[in-house]
Write an enzyme that holds these catalytic residues in place. Structure first.
Site, short mmCIF file in Angstrom:
data_model
loop_
_atom_site.label_atom_id
_atom_site.label_comp_id
_atom_site.label_asym_id
_atom_site.label_seq_id
_atom_site.Cartn_x
_atom_site.Cartn_y
_atom_site.Cartn_z
CB CYS A 8 -0.94 -0.01 1.21
SG CYS A 8 -2.29 1.16 1.00
CG HIS A 10 3.55 6.27 -4.76
ND1 HIS A 10 3.01 7.25 -3.98
CD2 HIS A 10 4.88 6.45 -4.72
CE1 HIS A 10 3.97 8.01 -3.50
NE2 HIS A 10 5.12 7.54 -3.93
CB CYS A 42 9.50 11.93 -4.32
SG CYS A 42 7.89 12.33 -3.66
CG ASP A 280 8.69 1.06 -8.09
OD1 ASP A 280 8.19 1.81 -8.94
OD2 ASP A 280 9.53 1.44 -7.25
N GLY A 327 12.55 14.71 -13.49
CA GLY A 327 13.19 16.01 -13.26
C GLY A 327 14.00 15.98 -11.98
C1 FAD Z 1 14.47 8.16 -2.30
C2 FAD Z 1 13.50 7.99 -3.44
C3 FAD Z 1 13.11 9.11 -4.18
C4 FAD Z 1 12.20 8.97 -5.22
N1 FAD Z 1 11.82 10.09 -5.94
C5 FAD Z 1 10.93 9.96 -6.95
C6 FAD Z 1 10.48 11.10 -7.68
O1 FAD Z 1 10.87 12.24 -7.39
N2 FAD Z 1 9.60 10.90 -8.70
C7 FAD Z 1 9.14 9.67 -9.04
O2 FAD Z 1 8.32 9.56 -9.96
N3 FAD Z 1 9.52 8.56 -8.35
C8 FAD Z 1 10.41 8.69 -7.34
N4 FAD Z 1 10.81 7.56 -6.64
C9 FAD Z 1 10.28 6.24 -7.03
C10 FAD Z 1 8.96 5.97 -6.34
O3 FAD Z 1 9.08 6.18 -4.97
C11 FAD Z 1 8.53 4.55 -6.62
O4 FAD Z 1 8.42 4.41 -8.00
C12 FAD Z 1 7.19 4.25 -5.96
O5 FAD Z 1 7.33 4.24 -4.58
C13 FAD Z 1 6.61 2.93 -6.42
O6 FAD Z 1 5.42 2.70 -5.76
P1 FAD Z 1 4.85 1.22 -5.61
O7 FAD Z 1 3.58 1.35 -4.84
O8 FAD Z 1 4.81 0.55 -6.92
O9 FAD Z 1 5.96 0.41 -4.79
P2 FAD Z 1 6.68 0.63 -3.39
O10 FAD Z 1 6.79 2.08 -3.08
O11 FAD Z 1 7.91 -0.18 -3.45
O12 FAD Z 1 5.66 0.00 -2.35
C14 FAD Z 1 5.39 -1.37 -2.27
C15 FAD Z 1 4.73 -1.66 -0.95
O13 FAD Z 1 4.42 -3.05 -0.88
C16 FAD Z 1 4.70 -3.54 0.43
N5 FAD Z 1 4.93 -4.98 0.32
C17 FAD Z 1 5.81 -5.61 -0.50
N6 FAD Z 1 5.74 -6.95 -0.36
C18 FAD Z 1 4.79 -7.19 0.57
C19 FAD Z 1 4.26 -8.37 1.16
N7 FAD Z 1 4.68 -9.59 0.78
N8 FAD Z 1 3.30 -8.26 2.11
C20 FAD Z 1 2.86 -7.03 2.50
N9 FAD Z 1 3.33 -5.88 1.97
C21 FAD Z 1 4.28 -5.94 1.02
C22 FAD Z 1 5.92 -2.75 0.86
O14 FAD Z 1 6.08 -2.71 2.25
C23 FAD Z 1 5.63 -1.37 0.26
O15 FAD Z 1 4.94 -0.51 1.13
C24 FAD Z 1 11.69 7.69 -5.56
C25 FAD Z 1 12.10 6.57 -4.82
C26 FAD Z 1 12.98 6.72 -3.76
C27 FAD Z 1 13.38 5.51 -2.97
#
Ligand code: FAD
Length: 442
Positions: A8, A10, A42, A280, A327
């Protein structure tokens, strides 16, 4: 309809909010192993740098908010196993250690990514940290308080942003990368040279073209980073060398790329019926090449999460793919890029031409003006635009979003010359920079 969501941040939050809106009768349960949801990673560098004072601003949703929509949020719950054929999950409550099973009609996988940790000597020493979630950012802030020499490994945008934050907090900072330029995936040399000079002007040590071979420690804590070319004192190391998709649970169950990224179709469907994925943990179509790529960005995650909801019952809205538009601000420079840069296009063997325009962004009769440098990459034969980069002390980064639209719509560099853009002396010149790029192309 019983909908289970794993993860949970993005992608998970976007899919849940939209599923709840579109299908009010759906019984939605989300499992998240952390005890926070919707963390904005971010903001980590800004939080570490002290620009963001209140960490509550780093979250945009909560279990209470989701409850109002009828969603059950199971925080501190780890999904241990998924059977995609029998539509079953095995879950552990991390607070009580109780394990239980749940069933679903539809599964939304939003398990995201995790930083790559290289298997090198000394990697388990204390004070070698990752930068991905809220807990990491708090640990970095805590440890940085007493650190004097900080080494950041990895000069992608996450490492680069942290370097600036540490330097602003008066630390001795070294940035190490095995590539010979920072941000080499996003920008060509003439852009990274400017950014690197900005770091050198602030006394940041750049150790580029160097590979980390091992870490040395004292009393269990890291004290030195040894690279292929030198050694650097360090009482804190942050590893930012990239991400890998979190998809171990789905190996041998659904189709994955070689790096483990889940392959979804344009409706966010995986290779198994009723199993969807977003963010991701997924591969995505990269429009400049038309091929699958791994481009972990929050922008892709929120779009894909929203599309899962729209397509959950019936395929309705297709994903348009991505240009990997991004950016960054480095000191006074506003930088953005989209699609392919010249270097990467050549690596891929694509026959390209480029055009660069450098001009003051608004008339010289204005009290102030700054130089802007815009480079557009296009395919030589078809003249279709494949990428662009901009840098200026004025924020002109939105130009790059316009080029992203051009790439999305397969426009040519010649069309760019005559697109209608407004002119007003506060903002630009009669020939917009983008028009100029089109006009200047051979
Ligand atoms: C420092 C940093 C800066 C960033 N800056 C930018 C930016 O400026 N612009 C931009 O577009 N992107 C940026 N990103 C990338 C962006 O944060 C990621 O692309 C985004 O978080 C992806 O979201 P997501 O929900 O797909 O995955 P994630 O953020 O990886 O979240 C996945 C979630 O699933 C949970 N999970 C995983 N496996 C399990 C399981 N088996 N059981 C229960 N829970 C589980 C995790 O705990 C996590 O909360 C940045 C990333 C970082 C680390």
């Amino acid at each position: 309809m019983k909908v289970a969501v794993i993860g949970c941040t993005h992608a998970g939050t976007a899919s849940i909010l939209n599923v709840a809106k579109l299908y009010p009768d759906a019984k939605i349960t989300v499992y998240e192993r952390n005890d926070t949801i919707s963390f904005l990673s971010c903001g980590i560098a800004l939080y570490v740098g002290g620009v963001i004072k209140d960490p509550n601003g780093l979250f945009y949703s909560s279990p209470e908010e989701l409850k109002k929509l009828g969603v059950t949020t199971k925080m501190s719950h780890d999904v241990l196993d998924v059977n995609t054929d029998e539509k079953k999950l095995k879950v552990r409550n991390l607070k009580t250690n109780e394990e239980f099973e749940d069933k679903f009609d539809k599964l939304i996988i939003t398990t995201g990514s995790w930083p790559i940790v290289p298997n090198i000597e000394g990697i388990d020493l204390d004070n070698i940290l990752l930068s991905k979630n809220f807990y990491h950012s708090n640990t970095i802030i805590e440890k940085a308080k007493t650190a004097k020499n900080i080494v950041v490994v990895g000069a992608g945008y996450i490492g680069v942003e942290l370097v600036e934050a540490f330097e602003m907090n008066k630390k001795n900072v070294t940035l190490i990368d095995s590539q010979d330029r920072i941000l080499s995936k996003y920008l060509d040399k003439e852009y990274t040279d400017t950014a690197e000079n900005a770091f050198l002007d602030h006394s940041v040590k750049l150790a580029l073209g160097e590979t980390v071979n091992r870490f040395e420690g004292k009393d269990g804590k890291v004290s030195k980073v040894i690279t292929s070319k030198g050694e650097y004192e360090a009482d804190l190391v942050i590893l930012c060398i990239g991400f890998k998709p979190n998809t171990k649970l789905f190996e041998n169950q659904i189709e994955l790329l070689d790096n483990g990224a889940i392959i979804v179709d344009e409706y966010m469907r995986t290779s198994k019926e009723d199993i969807y994925a977003a963010g991701d943990c997924c591969a995505i179509i990269y429009n400049p090449t038309g091929k699958h790529g791994y481009i972990p960005l929050a922008t892709n995650a929120v779009r894909m999460g929203t599309l899962v909801a729209r397509n959950l019952v019936k395929p309705t809205t297709k994903y348009m793919g991505t240009q990997g538009t991004s950016g960054i601000k480095i000191y006074e420079y506003n930088i953005a890029s989209t699609g392919l840069n010249e270097n990467y296009a050549k690596e891929l063997g694509i026959d390209i031409s480029t055009v660069t325009v450098e001009d003051n962004y608004r008339p010289e009769f204005m009290p102030t003006y700054n130089l802007a440098k815009l480079k557009v990459v296009y395919e030589k034969k078809s003249r279709i635009i494949l990428g662009a980069q901009i840098i200026s002390k004025t924020d002109l980064t939105q130009c790059i979003n316009t080029i992203s639209v051009c790439i999305q719509n397969k426009m040519t560099i010649d069309e760019l010359a005559f697109i209608d853009f407004f002119f007003q002396p506060h903002f630009n010149k009669p020939w917009n920079l983008l028009n100029l790029a089109g006009l200047s192309a051979e």
